[in-house]
Design a protein around this motif. Structure first.
Motif, PDB file in Angstrom:
ATOM      1  N   VAL A  77       1.241  -1.014  -0.153  1.00 49.20           N
ATOM      2  CA  VAL A  77      -0.069   0.093   0.528  1.00 49.20           C
ATOM      3  C   VAL A  77       0.803   0.984   0.047  1.00 49.20           C
ATOM      4  O   VAL A  77       1.859   1.273   0.687  1.00 49.20           O
ATOM      5  CB  VAL A  77      -0.744   0.179   1.395  1.00 49.20           C
ATOM      6  N   SER A  78       0.777   2.225  -0.127  1.00 46.48           N
ATOM      7  CA  SER A  78       0.966   3.928  -0.365  1.00 46.48           C
ATOM      8  C   SER A  78       0.159   4.723   0.106  1.00 46.48           C
ATOM      9  O   SER A  78       0.193   4.732   0.421  1.00 46.48           O
ATOM     10  CB  SER A  78       0.623   4.322  -1.469  1.00 46.48           C
ATOM     11  N   THR A  79       0.818   5.320   1.283  1.00 41.02           N
ATOM     12  CA  THR A  79       0.924   6.423   1.497  1.00 41.02           C
ATOM     13  C   THR A  79      -0.341   7.544   0.622  1.00 41.02           C
ATOM     14  O   THR A  79      -1.103   8.402   1.931  1.00 41.02           O
ATOM     15  CB  THR A  79       1.312   6.526   3.124  1.00 41.02           C
ATOM     16  N   TRP A  80       0.025   7.580   0.263  1.00 38.98           N
ATOM     17  CA  TRP A  80      -0.697   9.273  -0.512  1.00 38.98           C
ATOM     18  C   TRP A  80      -2.371   8.837  -0.578  1.00 38.98           C
ATOM     19  O   TRP A  80      -2.762   8.012  -0.715  1.00 38.98           O
ATOM     20  CB  TRP A  80      -0.209   8.985  -2.406  1.00 38.98           C
ATOM     21  N   GLY A 138      -3.995 -15.214  -6.258  1.00 38.55           N
ATOM     22  CA  GLY A 138      -3.632 -14.530  -7.003  1.00 38.55           C
ATOM     23  C   GLY A 138      -3.182 -12.595  -6.685  1.00 38.55           C
ATOM     24  O   GLY A 138      -3.701 -12.542  -5.441  1.00 38.55           O
ATOM     25  N   TRP A 139      -2.979 -12.203  -7.775  1.00 35.68           N
ATOM     26  CA  TRP A 139      -3.734 -10.423  -7.739  1.00 35.68           C
ATOM     27  C   TRP A 139      -4.747 -10.296  -7.294  1.00 35.68           C
ATOM     28  O   TRP A 139      -5.386 -10.208  -8.348  1.00 35.68           O
ATOM     29  CB  TRP A 139      -2.769  -9.923  -8.842  1.00 35.68           C
ATOM     30  N   SER A 140      -4.661  -9.100  -6.731  1.00 38.92           N
ATOM     31  CA  SER A 140      -6.144  -8.633  -6.035  1.00 38.92           C
ATOM     32  C   SER A 140      -6.300  -6.838  -5.590  1.00 38.92           C
ATOM     33  O   SER A 140      -5.209  -7.312  -4.843  1.00 38.92           O
ATOM     34  CB  SER A 140      -7.137  -9.033  -5.615  1.00 38.92           C
ATOM     35  N   ARG A 141      -7.207  -6.261  -5.654  1.00 39.29           N
ATOM     36  CA  ARG A 141      -6.848  -4.555  -4.674  1.00 39.29           C
ATOM     37  C   ARG A 141      -7.387  -4.884  -3.388  1.00 39.29           C
ATOM     38  O   ARG A 141      -8.592  -6.461  -3.307  1.00 39.29           O
ATOM     39  CB  ARG A 141      -7.356  -3.464  -5.371  1.00 39.29           C
ATOM     40  N   PHE A 142      -7.653  -4.598  -2.087  1.00 39.35           N
ATOM     41  CA  PHE A 142      -8.378  -4.200  -1.082  1.00 39.35           C
ATOM     42  C   PHE A 142      -8.431  -3.173  -0.898  1.00 39.35           C
ATOM     43  O   PHE A 142      -7.917  -2.015  -1.366  1.00 39.35           O
ATOM     44  CB  PHE A 142      -7.527  -5.147   0.140  1.00 39.35           C
ATOM     45  N   ALA A 143      -9.545  -2.395  -0.033  1.00 37.28           N
ATOM     46  CA  ALA A 143      -9.747  -1.317   0.676  1.00 37.28           C
ATOM     47  C   ALA A 143      -8.875  -0.202   2.270  1.00 37.28           C
ATOM     48  O   ALA A 143      -8.020  -1.976   2.505  1.00 37.28           O
ATOM     49  CB  ALA A 143     -11.052  -1.457   1.335  1.00 37.28           C
ATOM     50  N   LYS A 144      -8.561   0.244   1.528  1.00 39.10           N
ATOM     51  CA  LYS A 144      -7.435   1.280   3.176  1.00 39.10           C
ATOM     52  C   LYS A 144      -8.234   1.737   3.421  1.00 39.10           C
ATOM     53  O   LYS A 144      -8.863   1.628   3.236  1.00 39.10           O
ATOM     54  CB  LYS A 144      -6.246   2.171   1.904  1.00 39.10           C
ATOM     55  N   ALA A 145      -7.725   1.232   4.547  1.00 40.41           N
ATOM     56  CA  ALA A 145      -9.024   1.503   6.575  1.00 40.41           C
ATOM     57  C   ALA A 145      -8.498   2.748   6.379  1.00 40.41           C
ATOM     58  O   ALA A 145      -7.351   3.354   6.275  1.00 40.41           O
ATOM     59  CB  ALA A 145      -8.081   0.607   7.384  1.00 40.41           C
ATOM     60  N   SER A 171      -5.588   7.522  -3.470  1.00 41.33           N
ATOM     61  CA  SER A 171      -5.891   5.625  -3.448  1.00 41.33           C
ATOM     62  C   SER A 171      -6.939   5.258  -2.121  1.00 41.33           C
ATOM     63  O   SER A 171      -5.885   6.034  -1.690  1.00 41.33           O
ATOM     64  CB  SER A 171      -5.260   4.363  -4.157  1.00 41.33           C
ATOM     65  N   SER A 172      -7.499   4.800  -2.999  1.00 42.53           N
ATOM     66  CA  SER A 172      -8.251   4.079  -1.562  1.00 42.53           C
ATOM     67  C   SER A 172      -8.118   2.053  -1.134  1.00 42.53           C
ATOM     68  O   SER A 172      -8.547   1.824  -0.904  1.00 42.53           O
ATOM     69  CB  SER A 172      -9.734   4.400  -2.080  1.00 42.53           C
ATOM     70  N   THR A 173      -7.205   2.144  -2.243  1.00 45.80           N
ATOM     71  CA  THR A 173      -6.981   0.770  -2.312  1.00 45.80           C
ATOM     72  C   THR A 173      -5.501   0.611  -1.864  1.00 45.80           C
ATOM     73  O   THR A 173      -4.511   1.264  -2.109  1.00 45.80           O
ATOM     74  CB  THR A 173      -7.628   0.084  -3.616  1.00 45.80           C
ATOM     75  N   GLY A 174      -5.312  -1.298  -1.502  1.00 44.78           N
ATOM     76  CA  GLY A 174      -4.246  -1.597  -2.097  1.00 44.78           C
ATOM     77  C   GLY A 174      -3.950  -2.146  -2.325  1.00 44.78           C
ATOM     78  O   GLY A 174      -5.262  -3.038  -3.250  1.00 44.78           O
TER      79      GLY A 174
END
Length: 120
Positions: free
Chosen positions: A95-98, A112-119, A101-104
């Motif tokens: 995940v980025s601290t920028w 495999g590869w997927s996105r997850f929601a950043k808290a 984005s709202s995902t990591g």
């Protein structure tokens, strides 16, 4: 007063990647750096079946722009191949601290590869 971290130009701008290859290439090199050995040793010594490595890349990360860009955009392409992970790592979360984005991005052997929601 506003303090900033001085960075090389190749870390602060460039072309946005059209695939996830820059992330895979950087990750393979980053994981074998000597200063990462302690993280891998801790995961390996855990004895757990699943060993999750969490990477938080701050805005001043020592990573190429293409990697940071992939992590700071919700619509960036995901890698399309399995990462080269050492045996101590079974799952990867990045995940980025920028605030853009709202995902990591995550990888697991089952999904495999997927996105997850950043808290937040």
């Amino acid at each position: 007063m506003y303090l900033t971290v001085e960075q090389d130009p190749d870390r602060t701008g460039g072309m946005s990647p059209t695939d996830g290859r820059p992330l895979l290439e950087w990750l393979a090199d980053w994981l074998i750096l000597p200063d990462k050995a302690d993280n891998l040793a801790k995961l390996g010594a855990s004895g757990a079946d699943e060993r999750h490595l969490f990477l938080i890349l701050p805005s001043f990360a020592d990573a190429p722009f293409g990697v940071v860009d992939l992590l700071m955009r919700d619509d960036s392409p995901l890698p399309d191949t399995r990462p080269e992970l050492p045996p101590e790592v079974t799952h990867l979360w990045m995940v980025s601290t920028w605030n853009f984005s709202s995902t990591g991005i995550r990888w697991s052997p089952d999904g495999g590869w997927s996105r997850f929601a950043k808290a937040g």
